[in-house]
Motif scaffolding. Structure first.
Motif, PDB file in Angstrom:
ATOM      1  N   PRO A 192      44.857  45.271  36.055  1.00 21.34           N
ATOM      2  CA  PRO A 192      44.410  43.955  36.502  1.00 21.34           C
ATOM      3  C   PRO A 192      44.227  43.918  38.011  1.00 21.34           C
ATOM      4  O   PRO A 192      44.921  44.623  38.750  1.00 21.34           O
ATOM      5  N   LYS A 193      43.262  43.160  38.455  1.00 22.07           N
ATOM      6  CA  LYS A 193      43.053  42.940  39.890  1.00 22.07           C
ATOM      7  C   LYS A 193      42.750  41.444  40.027  1.00 22.07           C
ATOM      8  O   LYS A 193      41.625  41.018  39.812  1.00 22.07           O
ATOM      9  N   GLY A 194      43.761  40.662  40.310  1.00 24.32           N
ATOM     10  CA  GLY A 194      43.611  39.202  40.235  1.00 24.32           C
ATOM     11  C   GLY A 194      43.302  38.846  38.792  1.00 24.32           C
ATOM     12  O   GLY A 194      43.976  39.319  37.872  1.00 24.32           O
ATOM     13  N   THR A 195      42.248  38.061  38.595  1.00 27.32           N
ATOM     14  CA  THR A 195      41.857  37.755  37.216  1.00 27.32           C
ATOM     15  C   THR A 195      40.803  38.743  36.724  1.00 27.32           C
ATOM     16  O   THR A 195      40.296  38.619  35.622  1.00 27.32           O
ATOM     17  N   ALA A 196      40.456  39.733  37.564  1.00 30.45           N
ATOM     18  CA  ALA A 196      39.481  40.747  37.145  1.00 30.45           C
ATOM     19  C   ALA A 196      40.212  41.939  36.533  1.00 30.45           C
ATOM     20  O   ALA A 196      41.439  42.054  36.622  1.00 30.45           O
TER      21      ALA A 196
END
Ligand code: UD2
Ligand code: MN
Length: 502
Positions: A459-463
């Motif tokens: 995950p990368k933030g909500t991405a």
């Protein structure tokens, strides 16, 4: 990262605790329902008809002779011909009392006095006489007579034409016999085409309908003719024919191989349900038992009559109903028992596997757009198998101006959630993989392998970022398949629902 996971775990824990309280609260409510008060009072039972009513109910049919005409021979395997225990079914006779399995609040609901009548359509191929007759009799016993316009039996080329013919001595029962084996799909269409009522009700040939099963369904369809409604399908044991209440918290679901399964209603939805008599919206229906307005059935293109024998038509109908402007629901106050079997008791002229592939391929090719690739990933053997021409169905889809499958996925309360179990993004046994390490590459589903670099995400933030390429999962355009592109986590097309992190 760890924080996100910790937060997600905390949220899930809170949801779980709330859910548990909700359950306890539900169970503590005063109930007169048979399930929870069996110790206090005798179970509520749906009575068979009064003795004097029976002769009228069956008209000229000599029931004893009909049932005696086909009996299990001593020494025969009672499961051989029907994949259920025929001896038990025969022993039960043509009627019996069954438990009223509805929530107690259902009994106090009111329905319009002027509900329209329905044509009941039952197709069968070599059904046992006792189960077939019990199906018909339960309908006649437990439905307001004014609602039953007719019962149309389609004998799908069973070995003995008398199984059906003799039953047409029962008032309201009509019997149509196919001149060759057609399968349940074309048989139902034949039945629907001759039906004289404005509402169609489909049943399998080994059901028992329960108290007031019909009114809730006809009421919902009368109020909005684009609704297609199903009962809760109770279980009739294939071994001892016990009538067992099914859970009221289930809806229809499927995996990417287009295999039907029951799934729990999502917890958020369950907690939002304050009234247990309310309909449950369902992505798909099991297929055998449903009520639908006849002109809506015709308007939407009936069924795909190039599907053979059994299977897949329930997905095709379900996708079509949602995508072309209708809705599907399960009505908890309607209960119908059905004998669920573990194998097909009949033959498939083209073979079971090929038939299922043909039917589901047709459903996938016509309705699933770019999502059909997931079907092929989950069912590689479908590739290259014949499925006939789908031109007519594509024309139908265009003519009806139906929405894309993507819309169905996003709005039709659909598939199981994805799980991110790092580094894998999985849905059951399949994992999301990139097809190449460059920006713009499409993603696909393949069997999970935690060592495969193409399947690694974080995950990368909500991405969601692909670990090796550093690119992010992007839904691009509303209709195109997902791809990987440069990470821009604030972009809506790269933002994925937070529940995905579990
Ligand atoms: C479920 C559905 C069934 C159908 C199927 C998918 C329920 C309760 N049942 O399977 O209705 O949607 O999924 O296709 O939701 N039949 C014929 N001709 C044939 C084969 C079957 O008339 O060539 C009849 C059969 O006698 C029965 C009905 O079609 O009345 C459904 O067949 P099934 O009971 O074997 O299907 P089931 O319940 O496993
Ligand atoms: Mn069945």
């Amino acid at each position: 990262m760890r924080r996100i996971r910790a937060n997600a775990i905390a949220i899930l824990t809170v949801a779980w605790i709330l859910g548990t309280f909700y359950y306890l609260w539900q169970d503590n409510k005063p109930q007169s329902s048979p399930s929870s008060s069996a110790l206090l009072c005798p179970p509520q039972v749906t009575q068979p008809p009064r003795a004097e009513g029976q002769s009228q109910l069956l008209g000229g049919l000599d029931e004893k002779a009909y049932l005696a005409g086909k009996q299990l021979k001593p020494g025969d395997d009672p499961y051989r011909d029907h994949a259920f225990n025929l001896q038990e079914s025969d022993r039960l006779g043509s009627e019996r009392a069954i438990r009223d399995t509805r929530h107690y609040r259902c009994a106090s609901l009111n329905y319009d006095a002027d509900l329209p009548s329905t044509s009941i359509i039952i197709t069968f191929h070599n059904e046992a006489r006792s189960t077939l007759l019990r199906t018909i009799k339960s309908v006649l016993m437990r439905s307001p007579p004014s609602l039953i316009q007719e019962i149309i039996l389609i004998d799908d080329f069973s070995s003995d034409p008398e199984d059906c013919q003799l039953l047409s001595q029962i008032p309201k029962v009509r019997c149509l016999r196919n001149g060759r084996r057609e399968g349940l799909i074309r048989s139902r269409v034949r039945g629907a085409n001759t039906a004289s009522a404005s509402i169609l009700t489909f049943l399998d040939s080994h059901c028992e309908v329960n108290t007031d099963w019909l009114q809730p369904m006809i009421q919902r369809v009368k109020e909005d003719h684009t609704r297609v409604v199903s009962p809760i399908i109770d279980v009739i044991s294939l071994d001892n024919f016990a009538y067992l209440a099914a859970s009221a918290d289930l809806r229809g679901g499927f995996d990417w191989s287009l295999h039907f399964k029951w799934e729990q209603i999502p917890i958020e939805q369950k907690m939002a349900r304050s009234d247990p008599t309310q309909p449950i919206r369902t992505p798909v229906i099991a297929g055998g038992i449903f009520v639908m307005d006849k002109s809506w059935f015709n308007h939407l293109g009936q069924y795909d009559t190039h599907m053979d024998i059994w299977g897949g038509e329930n997905f095709e109908l379900s996708f079509r109903v949602w995508m072309c402007g209708g809705s599907l629901e399960i009505l908890p106050c309607s209960r119908v028992g059905h004998v669920f079997r573990k194998r097909h008791p009949y033959d498939f002229p083209e073979g079971n596997a090929l038939t299922y592939i043909k039917n589901t391929r047709r459903a996938a090719e016509v309705w699933m757009d770019e999502y059909k690739q997931y079907y092929y990933s989950a069912r590689p053997s479908a590739q290259g198998k014949a499925f006939g021409s789908i031109a007519d169905r594509l024309t139908l889809r265009r003519k009806l101006n139906c929405k894309p499958f993507r819309w169905y996925m996003e709005n039709g309360c659909c598939m199981e959630r994805w799980e991110l179990i790092e580094p894998l993004l999985r849905q059951q046994d399949l994992c999301l993989a990139i097809s190449a390490f460059t920006a713009g590459s499409k993603v696909k589903m393949e069997p999970c392998n935690a060592k495969e670099p193409r399947q690694k995400w974080k995950p990368k933030g909500t991405a969601l970022q692909h670990m090796v390429s550093g690119l992010c999962l992007d839904s691009q355009t509303p209709t195109g398949p997902p791809v990987i592109t440069q990470c821009r986590p604030q972009m809506a097309s790269q933002s994925w629902e937070p529940q995905i992190i579990t």
